[in-house]
Design an enzyme around this catalytic site. Structure first.
Site, mmCIF file in Angstrom:
data_model
loop_
_atom_site.group_PDB
_atom_site.id
_atom_site.type_symbol
_atom_site.label_atom_id
_atom_site.label_comp_id
_atom_site.label_asym_id
_atom_site.label_seq_id
_atom_site.Cartn_x
_atom_site.Cartn_y
_atom_site.Cartn_z
ATOM 1 C CE1 TYR A 173 15.788 63.467 -0.333
ATOM 2 C CE2 TYR A 173 15.448 65.186 1.139
ATOM 3 C CZ TYR A 173 15.578 64.811 -0.051
ATOM 4 O OH TYR A 173 15.392 65.566 -1.156
ATOM 5 C CG ASP A 182 9.315 57.252 1.768
ATOM 6 O OD1 ASP A 182 10.071 57.537 0.664
ATOM 7 O OD2 ASP A 182 9.608 56.080 2.165
ATOM 8 C CG HIS A 196 11.116 60.994 -8.366
ATOM 9 N ND1 HIS A 196 12.247 61.264 -7.701
ATOM 10 C CD2 HIS A 196 10.252 61.291 -7.333
ATOM 11 C CE1 HIS A 196 12.239 61.480 -6.571
ATOM 12 N NE2 HIS A 196 10.826 61.581 -6.154
ATOM 13 C CG PHE A 217 11.612 66.928 -3.327
ATOM 14 C CD1 PHE A 217 12.065 65.708 -3.964
ATOM 15 C CD2 PHE A 217 10.079 66.995 -3.205
ATOM 16 C CE1 PHE A 217 11.503 64.819 -4.723
ATOM 17 C CE2 PHE A 217 9.314 65.864 -4.350
ATOM 18 C CZ PHE A 217 10.048 65.109 -5.001
#
Length: 256
Positions: free
Chosen positions: A92, A90, A217, A103
């Protein structure tokens, strides 16, 4: 900017004036690229419901990220042009960071988020490309890299706060549409999917037999447990070449 980019990009001032409630009333073809509108038509009702939910969040005094002009940004580039799909979690939750591409952050943000810094470290190890001080990943998006979060909004300061509010059905439909595309020759369209972390892995069932690169991740909490050394960028280019679709130039400009 291409004609298709110009056609489907909402000008930020207009979108901010409209707000989330206004977005919920616009035709789908004014929210996303034309072929995305067709692909997302089965979940149009859910999309409008989520946008209405975001409007109630704002009305209750909460800051919602990203802004109305960016919340559907991932779908501005045509579906037909998607070559690589990178699935995020989701947005930031830090105000000023979320831009609607997983990202990525605004080019002026310093320092960049630690997950993105780790992505740059792996990019340097993998392809020898220098890390950048900025987080503008739009050059990747311009080459058909779909940077898609599973959940497309968040309440400022509250990570994960908009999970299970309806976005998952919409992004599942989007991922399925990417996986189901056919080429001009009638076979599967070239595509590589990059899955980082357990949340991203949950979409594997939507991908059929497509080429998948999966690892931990890039978060500082997990990057050392399989993300570093996974070489996703060179592997994606190799898989694209095997499918007859060239490569992605992963090098970003020194400044946005």
């Amino acid at each position: 900017m291409s004609d298709s980019d110009a056609l489907f990009e909402l000008e930020p001032p207009a979108a901010e004036t409209i707000g989330f409630a206004g977005l919920a009333r616009l035709p789908l073809t004014e929210l996303v690229a034309e072929d995305w509108a067709e692909a997302l038509a089965p979940v149009e009702g859910q999309l409008r419901a989520v946008l209405d939910f975001l409007a109630t969040e704002v009305a209750a005094g909460h800051e919602v990220l990203p802004s109305p002009s960016n919340v559907l940004r991932a779908f501005r580039q045509p579906l037909a042009g998607v070559r690589v799909l990178i699935v995020g979690q989701d947005p930031y939750p830090t105000p000023g960071h979320a831009v609607g591409l997983s990202f990525a952050v605004e080019g002026a943000i310093r320092p960049i988020p630690r997950s993105l810094a780790n992505i740059y470290k792996e990019l340097e190890t993998d392809l020898g490309l220098p890390p950048r001080v900025h987080g503008d990943l739009s050059p990747w998006a311009d080459q058909g890299v779909l940077l898609l979060n599973r959940v497309l909004s968040v309440r400022a300061g509250a990570a994960g706060s908009h999970r299970n509010k309806g976005w998952e059905a919409i992004t599942a439909a989007a991922i399925g549409a990417v996986a189901d595309r056919t080429s001009a020759a009638g076979g599967k369209a070239p595509m590589v999917v990059i899955l980082w972390g357990k949340d991203a892995e949950s979409v594997r069932r939507l991908l059929g037999s497509g080429a998948v690169i999966a690892s931990a991740h890039p978060s500082p909490l997990s990057a050392s447990r399989g993300f570093f050394g996974s070489r996703p960028f060179s592997r994606a280019n190799q898989l694209l070449q095997e499918q007859g679709d060239g490569t992605v130039d992963w090098e970003l400009p020194p400044l946005p």
